[in-house]
Design an enzyme around this catalytic site. Structure first.
Site, PDB file in Angstrom:
ATOM      1  N   PRO A   1      -3.550  11.578   4.786  1.00 38.85           N
ATOM      2  CA  PRO A   1      -4.045  11.221   3.450  1.00 38.85           C
ATOM      3  C   PRO A   1      -5.562  11.160   3.424  1.00 38.85           C
ATOM      4  CG  PRO A   1      -2.444   9.590   4.262  1.00 38.85           C
ATOM      5  CD  PRO A   1      -2.864  10.445   5.427  1.00 38.85           C
TER       6      PRO A   1
ATOM      7  N   THR B   1      -7.835  -1.243   9.581  1.00 36.54           N
ATOM      8  CA  THR B   1      -9.214  -0.808   9.859  1.00 36.54           C
ATOM      9  C   THR B   1     -10.004  -1.998  10.408  1.00 36.54           C
ATOM     10  OG1 THR B   1      -9.790  -1.314   7.564  1.00 36.54           O
ATOM     11  CG2 THR B   1      -9.408   0.991   8.092  1.00 36.54           C
TER      12      THR B   1
ATOM     13  N   TYR C   1     -10.889   3.959  14.398  1.00 31.59           N
ATOM     14  CA  TYR C   1      -9.871   4.463  13.472  1.00 31.59           C
ATOM     15  C   TYR C   1      -9.736   5.985  13.575  1.00 31.59           C
ATOM     16  CZ  TYR C   1      -7.442   4.796   8.911  1.00 31.59           C
ATOM     17  OH  TYR C   1      -6.540   5.029   7.893  1.00 31.59           O
TER      18      TYR C   1
ATOM     19  N   GLY D   1       0.805  -1.222   0.000  1.00 28.36           N
ATOM     20  CA  GLY D   1       0.000   0.000   0.000  1.00 28.36           C
ATOM     21  C   GLY D   1       0.840   1.275   0.000  1.00 28.36           C
TER      22      GLY D   1
ATOM     23  N   ALA E   1       2.183   2.032   9.506  1.00 27.09           N
ATOM     24  CA  ALA E   1       1.378   0.811   9.689  1.00 27.09           C
ATOM     25  C   ALA E   1      -0.002   1.140  10.241  1.00 27.09           C
ATOM     26  CB  ALA E   1       2.101  -0.141  10.637  1.00 27.09           C
ATOM     27  N   GLY E   2      -1.011   0.545   9.657  1.00 24.75           N
ATOM     28  CA  GLY E   2      -2.361   0.806  10.143  1.00 24.75           C
ATOM     29  C   GLY E   2      -3.347  -0.231   9.635  1.00 24.75           C
TER      30      GLY E   2
ATOM     31  N   GLY F   1     -18.801   4.795  11.016  1.00 26.97           N
ATOM     32  CA  GLY F   1     -18.300   3.408  11.059  1.00 26.97           C
ATOM     33  C   GLY F   1     -16.852   3.297  11.481  1.00 26.97           C
TER      34      GLY F   1
HETATM   35  N1  CAA Z   1     -23.125   8.847   6.753  1.00 24.66           N
HETATM   36  C1  CAA Z   1     -24.415   8.668   7.134  1.00 24.66           C
HETATM   37  N2  CAA Z   1     -25.032   7.509   7.054  1.00 24.66           N
HETATM   38  C2  CAA Z   1     -24.357   6.465   6.547  1.00 24.66           C
HETATM   39  C3  CAA Z   1     -23.018   6.584   6.141  1.00 24.66           C
HETATM   40  C4  CAA Z   1     -22.419   7.831   6.240  1.00 24.66           C
HETATM   41  N3  CAA Z   1     -21.142   8.045   5.862  1.00 24.66           N
HETATM   42  N4  CAA Z   1     -22.591   5.378   5.700  1.00 24.66           N
HETATM   43  C5  CAA Z   1     -23.637   4.538   5.828  1.00 24.66           C
HETATM   44  N5  CAA Z   1     -24.706   5.203   6.351  1.00 24.66           N
HETATM   45  C6  CAA Z   1     -26.031   4.685   6.612  1.00 24.66           C
HETATM   46  C7  CAA Z   1     -26.534   3.892   5.419  1.00 24.66           C
HETATM   47  O1  CAA Z   1     -27.124   4.778   4.468  1.00 24.66           O
HETATM   48  C8  CAA Z   1     -27.542   2.962   6.047  1.00 24.66           C
HETATM   49  O2  CAA Z   1     -28.725   3.646   6.330  1.00 24.66           O
HETATM   50  P1  CAA Z   1     -30.125   2.964   5.971  1.00 24.66           P
HETATM   51  O3  CAA Z   1     -30.174   1.693   6.786  1.00 24.66           O
HETATM   52  O4  CAA Z   1     -31.106   4.001   6.420  1.00 24.66           O
HETATM   53  O5  CAA Z   1     -30.089   2.717   4.508  1.00 24.66           O
HETATM   54  C9  CAA Z   1     -26.929   2.654   7.398  1.00 24.66           C
HETATM   55  O6  CAA Z   1     -25.985   3.730   7.652  1.00 24.66           O
HETATM   56  C10 CAA Z   1     -26.197   1.344   7.393  1.00 24.66           C
HETATM   57  O7  CAA Z   1     -25.208   1.390   6.352  1.00 24.66           O
HETATM   58  P2  CAA Z   1     -24.520   0.067   5.821  1.00 24.66           P
HETATM   59  O8  CAA Z   1     -25.544  -0.788   5.117  1.00 24.66           O
HETATM   60  O9  CAA Z   1     -23.292   0.396   5.052  1.00 24.66           O
HETATM   61  O10 CAA Z   1     -24.215  -0.617   7.246  1.00 24.66           O
HETATM   62  P3  CAA Z   1     -23.233  -1.762   7.576  1.00 24.66           P
HETATM   63  O11 CAA Z   1     -23.407  -2.045   9.021  1.00 24.66           O
HETATM   64  O12 CAA Z   1     -23.336  -2.866   6.575  1.00 24.66           O
HETATM   65  O13 CAA Z   1     -21.781  -1.096   7.331  1.00 24.66           O
HETATM   66  C11 CAA Z   1     -19.993   0.382   7.630  1.00 24.66           C
HETATM   67  C12 CAA Z   1     -21.423   0.036   8.035  1.00 24.66           C
HETATM   68  C13 CAA Z   1     -19.058  -0.774   8.008  1.00 24.66           C
HETATM   69  C14 CAA Z   1     -19.585   1.616   8.383  1.00 24.66           C
HETATM   70  C15 CAA Z   1     -19.938   0.594   6.102  1.00 24.66           C
HETATM   71  O14 CAA Z   1     -20.889   1.585   5.754  1.00 24.66           O
HETATM   72  C16 CAA Z   1     -18.576   1.040   5.647  1.00 24.66           C
HETATM   73  O15 CAA Z   1     -17.660   0.239   5.484  1.00 24.66           O
HETATM   74  N6  CAA Z   1     -18.387   2.349   5.418  1.00 24.66           N
HETATM   75  C17 CAA Z   1     -17.120   2.900   4.972  1.00 24.66           C
HETATM   76  C18 CAA Z   1     -16.345   3.410   6.137  1.00 24.66           C
HETATM   77  C19 CAA Z   1     -15.088   4.059   5.594  1.00 24.66           C
HETATM   78  O16 CAA Z   1     -15.131   5.055   4.883  1.00 24.66           O
HETATM   79  N7  CAA Z   1     -13.927   3.513   5.924  1.00 24.66           N
HETATM   80  C20 CAA Z   1     -12.707   4.018   5.435  1.00 24.66           C
HETATM   81  C21 CAA Z   1     -11.763   2.882   5.177  1.00 24.66           C
HETATM   82  S1  CAA Z   1     -10.312   3.419   4.314  1.00 24.66           S
HETATM   83  C22 CAA Z   1      -9.470   4.285   5.443  1.00 24.66           C
HETATM   84  O17 CAA Z   1      -9.808   4.368   6.585  1.00 24.66           O
HETATM   85  C23 CAA Z   1      -8.231   4.955   4.931  1.00 24.66           C
HETATM   86  C24 CAA Z   1      -8.225   6.390   5.259  1.00 24.66           C
HETATM   87  O18 CAA Z   1      -7.476   6.811   6.140  1.00 24.66           O
HETATM   88  C25 CAA Z   1      -9.064   7.305   4.474  1.00 24.66           C
END
Ligand code: CAA
Length: 240
Positions: A177, A86, A147, A13, A83-84, A143
């Site tokens: 980032p 999620t 993190y 990565g 290192a990190g 979510g």
């Molecule tokens: N804001 C508001 N509401 C949100 C939302 C958000 N950002 N994301 C999801 N929701 C809502 C959905 O619309 C849904 O609502 P409804 O039930 O009313 O439709 C509800 O929350 C549940 O959403 P999911 O079906 O996605 O729920 P889940 O339990 O299956 O998953 C989650 C939840 C794990 C948080 C998933 O949405 C997810 O993986 N999100 C991405 C999180 C993210 O951005 N992670 C970054 C990883 S990369 C990183 O971290 C590197 C870095 O430094 C940038």
């Protein structure tokens, strides 16, 4: 003699791009990795960069790892805490193990690694530390209470250690980032990721090289007046 740089999570990565950029710029690089032996072996064969396996969340393992690198390459002069992991889930579904794992690997690792290199840096009157934070530590993210807390902690950690290092020739900076096209970001559900990309003014995910270029800039010998800063590299998604 070229300076010795250690990159944690340095075989995949963003870390991989940083290790390679440092090597290409003439540094002697040690790439740490936590678990994926096969990828580390492939990385070392392809790049000629030595890889060192130890858990950055475990203080004693860090001590042993840094000692080995010192014996084989010399004292670490440049440390990139990259290192990190999620363990994304909403608070009401998060069990304590997901909290602990992320805090340990993403935040306690910065203490562990800095503690292990700081004596040599102080003694030599030179050090460069770059901590990889995140847009999600600045802005929060649904979510990611674990993190976001860890990455936000990194930003405070950076500013405190920068004050301590300043009189000893040690600079400490952070990079935050945004969403960079790595396996970590590819693991975000497609529908969620599409919405995130739609909010990036530059109109694309970042590339690992967008981050490694900034690391190179911050670790230069002549970057000695830059300390305690956070460089946001996120395509304009969050202007902090
Ligand atoms: N804001 C508001 N509401 C949100 C939302 C958000 N950002 N994301 C999801 N929701 C809502 C959905 O619309 C849904 O609502 P409804 O039930 O009313 O439709 C509800 O929350 C549940 O959403 P999911 O079906 O996605 O729920 P889940 O339990 O299956 O998953 C989650 C939840 C794990 C948080 C998933 O949405 C997810 O993986 N999100 C991405 C999180 C993210 O951005 N992670 C970054 C990883 S990369 C990183 O971290 C590197 C870095 O430094 C940038």
């Amino acid at each position: 003699m070229s300076r010795v740089a250690l990159v944690t999570g340095g075989t995949r990565g963003i870390g991989e791009a940083i290790s390679i950029a440092l090597k290409d710029a003439g540094y002697t690089v040690a790439a740490n990795y936590g678990g994926n032996e096969e990828r580390a072996r492939e990385f070392s064969e392809r790049t000629g960069i030595a890889s060192y396996k130890f858990d950055v969340g475990d203080f004693e393992a860090c001590q042993a790892g840094v000692e080995k690198i010192k014996t084989e390459l010399g004292p670490v002069e440049i440390l990139v805490n990259n290192a990190g992991i999620t363990r994304d889930t909403t608070m009401h579904k998060m069990d304590p193990s997901k909290w602990d794992a992320v805090i340990q690997t993403n935040l306690s690792s910065c203490f562990n690694m800095c503690r292990c290199v700081i004596d040599d840096m102080r003694e030599n009157g030179f050090g460069r530390i770059v901590n990889i934070g995140s847009i999600n530590g600045q802005a929060g993210q649904y979510g990611q209470v674990n993190y976001a807390a860890a990455k936000s902690g990194i930003h405070g950690f950076t500013k405190a250690l920068a004050q301590e290092g300043a009189a000893k020739g040690i600079t400490v900076n952070a990079i935050a980032p945004g969403y960079v096209n790595t396996e970590m970001v590819q693991a975000v559900p497609e529908a969620v990721l599409e919405k995130i990309i739609a909010r990036i003014p530059v109109g694309r995910l970042g590339e690992a090289k967008d981050i490694s270029r900034a690391v190179l800039f911050l670790i230069k010998d002549n970057a000695d007046f830059i300390t305690g800063s956070t460089l946001s590299i996120n395509g304009g998604q969050h202007m902090y």
